[in-house]
Design an enzyme around this catalytic site. Structure first.
Site, short mmCIF file in Angstrom:
data_model
loop_
_atom_site.label_atom_id
_atom_site.label_comp_id
_atom_site.label_asym_id
_atom_site.label_seq_id
_atom_site.Cartn_x
_atom_site.Cartn_y
_atom_site.Cartn_z
N LYS A 111 -38.88 7.46 19.77
CA LYS A 111 -37.96 7.02 18.63
C LYS A 111 -36.98 6.21 18.97
O LYS A 111 -36.43 5.26 18.22
CB LYS A 111 -37.48 8.38 17.92
N GLU A 194 -28.30 11.23 15.19
CA GLU A 194 -28.00 10.20 14.45
C GLU A 194 -27.01 10.92 13.25
O GLU A 194 -27.36 12.04 12.89
CB GLU A 194 -29.34 9.59 13.61
N HIS A 229 -37.31 18.48 4.72
CA HIS A 229 -37.64 17.26 5.34
C HIS A 229 -39.20 17.27 5.17
O HIS A 229 -39.75 16.15 5.95
CB HIS A 229 -37.35 17.19 6.79
N ARG A 286 -49.86 4.52 10.93
CA ARG A 286 -50.90 5.09 10.57
C ARG A 286 -51.15 5.17 9.13
O ARG A 286 -50.14 4.84 8.43
CB ARG A 286 -51.09 6.60 11.06
#
Lengths: 490, 160
Positions: A111, A194, A229, A286
């Site tokens: 990431k 973040e 989430h 994907r």
């Protein structure tokens, strides 16, 4: 060969049939009678029920492809779909991996690396350190942090293992916990953080690349309706998106796709805040669970374009051919118990009637008699609806969800209806925190329905008690009636 | 007339059923439940109006019902919840109502029994008596065996 199971395996196999490509399914011990294994032209057993011994086992999946003389592997989503080593092993064996090249998977799987590339390409990313953090966070770094922050695994994704920290004390504790969880879940303990975007909207752009630098943008999807989430309801077009913002997101996705020389299907995920800013989050390399909403509004069969591309055929479409029309919404049906904290449940499907009619598409692998196991994802079906405009789509989705009847296991169908019935959802303003405070008060219609259910149960119980049953020890008879019956038998 | 106490979550409904009428929470209605050919499918008819439901029996007088997107588990009992709470302490014990010989033992420790299940058969004065469980639950202990002579008031089975 489809290296997956459940609804996505069936969905991919359906396109194989339409294209008249011979297909192979793989299945674990628990899935030997499952729909995807039955639907394919051939089905190969790849091992025991736990995913690690079957669907996640690179050697066994690859061996199944070699043994069945497949020439390409579609990995679906989850399992090995984003696994660089798997994609590499497939190509090394001389087969085609239907997805990005292994180098792209290595990059999107990290990431922090994906963030760096996105920033270098001119995409806005959230402020935060570009390095993975350890248990000890340097004081110089702590000073610059604006709380709250989300801690994420470098090798994570799909919303798993994300933790929130509101201050520096929480950050230390949560980083430690997140590192342990990341190691257990993804085999890599590196985490980063973040800033949390409050009141955010999750909007993602579907791209398709030929691997040579040509990229098509196939519209966006809004996936703001999330719980823990995890996405529950997705739609296209995004109701919260202005035309100018849409243009910016398409451009950003196009640029990133070009920079990566992206091959096959990919999704670029963004967060939008209330102040008109947007931030890149990650690339999903994907096919996605929510891909059908894009298929509904564009009319493009995304799996078909993947398969044709892998087959060496040129793109059938130019960017001008991609025109979105109307509105599509997907709702995810999950086997879970609303009465017990929405925990996943297992059980047998004792009755099944899927929804149908105008504008309704069901992607599922359900059948009567199927056992819902705790070994795999609890997503059991998707209801996708299309109509010419959003309010009609919402009414159609409500109608379809009410039609859908699953006996044997509780599901979130009622919860989904409550969400799409709520004012905020109907207005299109619901953001990613919407479900955290979501409250539903029963309507008069629901109260009447419950009363009818009580009535039906009492009538059925009454019938059971008053109708004569087969001649056996019958608790419906009193003691002396029983004695009289017994004497008659002698 | 038979009175049923029907609970769905924390809500309780009283349904009276007789050959001439049906009442729910005291309100008289014309209602009938018709079974369809499709297993588990029923139509609830209220006058000219109808509603289709999937009704599946579960253990302990419970039914799971699906209709209009809603899924509930419904419990139907012949006594109300207040009564059940009051009697819950002593309710789980079955004692011999008369002296007699045990001629049948239908349960063993750990078995699940429903209210009304026949647990023990006693023979007394050439007559047989069926002892039913007053509650639904798990058999905690069985204090008798086949052929045992019991006196009135002897403990037979404990159910939790």
């Amino acid at each position: 060969m489809v290296a997956n199971r459940g609804e996505i395996a069936v969905r991919i196999l359906r396109t194989c049939r339409e294209l008249e490509f011979p297909s192979v399914a793989v299945y674990s011990e628990a899935d030997k009678e499952s729909l995807h294994a039955r639907y394919a032209d051939e089905a190969v057993s790849i091992g025991a029920t736990p995913a690690a011994e079957s669907y996640l086992n690179i050697e066994r999946v690859l061996q199944a492809a070699i043994d069945s003389r497949a020439d390409a592997i579609h990995p679906g989503y989850g399992f090995l779909s984003e696994n660089t080593a798997f994609a590499q092993a497939v190509e090394d064996a001389g087969l085609i991996f239907i997805g990005p090249v292994p180098e792209t998977l290595a990059l999107t799987g990290d990431k922090l690396a994906a963030r760096r590339i996105a920033r270098e390409t001119g995409l806005p990313v959230l402020p935060g350190p570009d390095e993975a953090i350890n248990d000890k966070i340097p004081a110089s770094l702590l000073k610059k942090v604006t709380f709250p922050v989300l801690i994420k695994a470098v090798s994570g994704g799909g919303g798993r293992g994300i933790r929130l920290a509101n201050n520096s004390a929480e950050l230390e504790v949560m980083v430690q916990a997140a590192r342990q969880e990341a190691l257990a879940s993804f085999g890599d303990e590196n985490v980063y953080f973040e800033p949390l975007v409050q009141q955010a909207h999750h909007v993602e752009i579907q791209i398709l690349g030929d691997g040579l630098g040509r990229i098509l943008v196939l519209g966006e999807r809004e996936c703001s309706i999330q719980r823990r989430h995890q996405k529950l309801i997705e739609e296209s077009p995004a109701p919260s998106l202005s035309p100018s913002m849409r243009k910016k997101l398409y451009e950003a996705a196009l640029n990133l796709g070009k920079a990566l020389k992206y091959r096959s299907l990919g999704t670029i995920e963004f967060l939008l805040d209330d102040y008109g800013a947007f931030y890149f989050i990650e690339v999903n390399p994907r096919i996605q669970v929510e891909h059908p909403v894009t298929e509904m509004v564009t009319g493009v069969d995304l799996v078909s374009v993947q398969l044709r591309l892998a087959d060496g055929q040129p793109f059938k479409y130019a960017q001008e051919d991609i025109v979105t029309r109307g509105s599509a919404i997907e709702a995810r049906i999950i086997a879970e118990d609303p009465e017990n904290g929405f925990l996943p449940v297992t059980g047998d499907i004792t009755y099944l009637k899927e929804a149908g009619g105008p504008g309704v598409r069901i992607d599922s692998a359900l059948y009567t008699g199927m056992h819902v196991t705790s070994d795999y994802d609890s997503l059991i079906a998707k209801v996708i609806v299309w109509a010419d405009e959003r309010q009609t789509t919402i009414r159609r989705l409500r109608r379809a969800l009410r039609e859908f009847q699953i006996g044997g296991v509780p599901t979130d169908i009622d919860f989904l209806i409550q969400i799409i019935d709520s004012e905020s959802y109907i207005q299109g303003g619901a953001n990613t925190t919407y479900l955290e405070t979501f409250q539903h008060s029963p309507t008069e219609g629901e109260e009447n329905l419950e009363k009818d259910m009580a009535l039906a149960a009492a009538l059925l119980e009454h019938k059971k008690r008053t109708q004569p049953q087969s001649v056996q020890l019958n608790p419906g008879l009193n003691n002396w009636q029983y004695q009289a019956w017994k004497e008659q038998m002698h | 007339m038979t009175l049923y106490y029907v609970s769905i979550g924390t809500n309780e409904y009283q349904v009276e059923i007789s050959t001439i009428q049906t009442k729910i929470n005291g309100e008289s209605i014309q209602a009938a439940l018709v079974e369809l050919g499709e297993r588990g499918m029923y139509v609830l008819k209220k006058g000219p109006w109808k509603r289709e439901m999937l009704v599946q029996p579960q253990e302990n007088n419970q039914y799971s019902i699906n209709a209009n997107g809603k899924y509930v588990v419904v419990k139907v009992e012949k006594s109300n919840s207040k009564f059940r709470r009051k009697n819950s302490n002593a309710a789980g014990e079955i004692k011999a109502p008369i002296s007699g010989i045990v001629v049948r033992v239908n349960v063993k420790e750990g078995d699940r029994v429903a209210e009304g299940d026949v647990v023990i058969v006693l023979e007394s004065m050439k007559m047989q008596m069926l002892l039913q469980s007053p509650v639904s639950g798990i058999v905690k202990s069985v204090h008798v065996n086949l052929g045992l002579q019991l006196s009135k008031g002897d403990l037979i089975v404990k159910i939790e």
